[in-house]
Motif scaffolding. Sequence first.
Motif, mmCIF file in Angstrom:
data_model
loop_
_atom_site.group_PDB
_atom_site.id
_atom_site.type_symbol
_atom_site.label_atom_id
_atom_site.label_comp_id
_atom_site.label_asym_id
_atom_site.label_seq_id
_atom_site.Cartn_x
_atom_site.Cartn_y
_atom_site.Cartn_z
ATOM 1 N N VAL A 8 0.931 11.622 -9.075
ATOM 2 C CA VAL A 8 -0.471 11.292 -9.332
ATOM 3 C C VAL A 8 -0.548 9.778 -9.459
ATOM 4 C CG1 VAL A 8 -2.434 11.528 -10.890
ATOM 5 C CG2 VAL A 8 -0.906 13.458 -10.527
ATOM 6 N N TYR A 9 -1.512 9.166 -8.750
ATOM 7 C CA TYR A 9 -1.642 7.714 -8.839
ATOM 8 C C TYR A 9 -3.098 7.300 -8.915
ATOM 9 C CZ TYR A 9 -2.770 7.213 -3.794
ATOM 10 O OH TYR A 9 -3.359 7.270 -2.550
ATOM 11 N N THR A 10 -3.296 6.085 -9.433
ATOM 12 C CA THR A 10 -4.633 5.497 -9.448
ATOM 13 C C THR A 10 -4.660 4.333 -8.479
ATOM 14 O OG1 THR A 10 -4.123 3.954 -11.242
ATOM 15 C CG2 THR A 10 -5.071 6.089 -11.863
ATOM 16 N N ALA A 11 -5.777 4.219 -7.792
ATOM 17 C CA ALA A 11 -6.054 3.069 -6.935
ATOM 18 C C ALA A 11 -7.299 2.401 -7.502
ATOM 19 C CB ALA A 11 -6.265 3.510 -5.490
ATOM 20 N N PRO A 62 2.453 6.543 1.345
ATOM 21 C CA PRO A 62 1.311 5.642 1.582
ATOM 22 C C PRO A 62 0.218 5.892 0.543
ATOM 23 C CG PRO A 62 1.909 6.848 3.578
ATOM 24 C CD PRO A 62 2.670 7.470 2.451
ATOM 25 N N THR A 63 -0.504 4.831 0.169
ATOM 26 C CA THR A 63 -1.556 4.943 -0.840
ATOM 27 C C THR A 63 -2.823 4.232 -0.390
ATOM 28 O OG1 THR A 63 -0.921 2.906 -1.967
ATOM 29 C CG2 THR A 63 0.147 4.938 -2.724
ATOM 30 N N TYR A 64 -3.872 4.444 -1.163
ATOM 31 C CA TYR A 64 -5.084 3.651 -1.014
ATOM 32 C C TYR A 64 -4.766 2.204 -1.392
ATOM 33 C CZ TYR A 64 -8.227 7.708 -0.667
ATOM 34 O OH TYR A 64 -8.877 8.839 -0.268
ATOM 35 N N PRO A 65 -5.626 1.263 -1.017
ATOM 36 C CA PRO A 65 -5.424 -0.123 -1.437
ATOM 37 C C PRO A 65 -5.502 -0.269 -2.960
ATOM 38 C CG PRO A 65 -7.026 -0.012 0.344
ATOM 39 C CD PRO A 65 -6.756 1.402 -0.086
ATOM 40 N N ASP A 66 -4.843 -1.290 -3.464
ATOM 41 C CA ASP A 66 -4.891 -1.659 -4.880
ATOM 42 C C ASP A 66 -4.478 -0.531 -5.817
ATOM 43 O OD1 ASP A 66 -5.661 -4.338 -4.464
ATOM 44 O OD2 ASP A 66 -7.726 -3.689 -4.130
ATOM 45 N N ARG A 69 0.829 -1.217 0.000
ATOM 46 C CA ARG A 69 0.000 0.000 0.000
ATOM 47 C C ARG A 69 0.865 1.269 0.000
ATOM 48 N NH1 ARG A 69 -5.402 -0.918 3.645
ATOM 49 N NH2 ARG A 69 -6.183 -2.665 2.452
ATOM 50 N N CYS A 70 1.794 1.303 -0.972
ATOM 51 C CA CYS A 70 2.643 2.487 -1.057
ATOM 52 C C CYS A 70 3.249 2.606 -2.452
ATOM 53 C CB CYS A 70 3.748 2.441 -0.010
ATOM 54 S SG CYS A 70 5.020 1.207 -0.313
#
Length: 170
Positions: free
Chosen positions: A130-133, A113-117, A97-98
């Motif tokens: 910029v990221y996608t979850a 840290p990121t959202y799941p998936d 999750r990162c």
Amino acid sequence: YLYPYLGSTGNGVCLVNAHGEPLRHYRTNSEVFTCQPTGDGGVLVGELTAKRLVWLAADWSVRAVIPVQSTVSGHEVMRMARRQPDGSFLVVHPGDRCIRQYAESGELLREIPTYPDTFAAHGLPNGHIVYTAQTAIVEVDAAGRVVWEATAADLAAIAPRWLTGLEVLP
């Protein structure tokens, strides 16, 4: 065209021409979900189960092997990996999750840290990412603080289920 593959005869990356004819192969026993042309004729390959990035030179010889950190094994080790303009590498680690940014030596430069998936991530010129979850698009600053996000609730009209890719437009 360049694509990663998992196949019955092995895994790797293949470069094909417009007629689908293979021009070059990089083969590995590790799962491969990500590859990127590096602008110098080379290719960056993300090997999940080996927990490493392999940077191929223009002749597809191994230019560098960059170890990546993960507390999980196999399928969840990484998704998108991208070489950044400053020479570092941005790697999505959904199982941890990162998103981690590595130097070519493998030194960890930062961890966000990121959202799941989480699937895709792009570094921006201002140091943001910029990221996608699974059901969100998020921009974080260099310290990992959320600058903006669009979640499933914000995007109800399209009912996102798996946001697996991302392109940052000029």
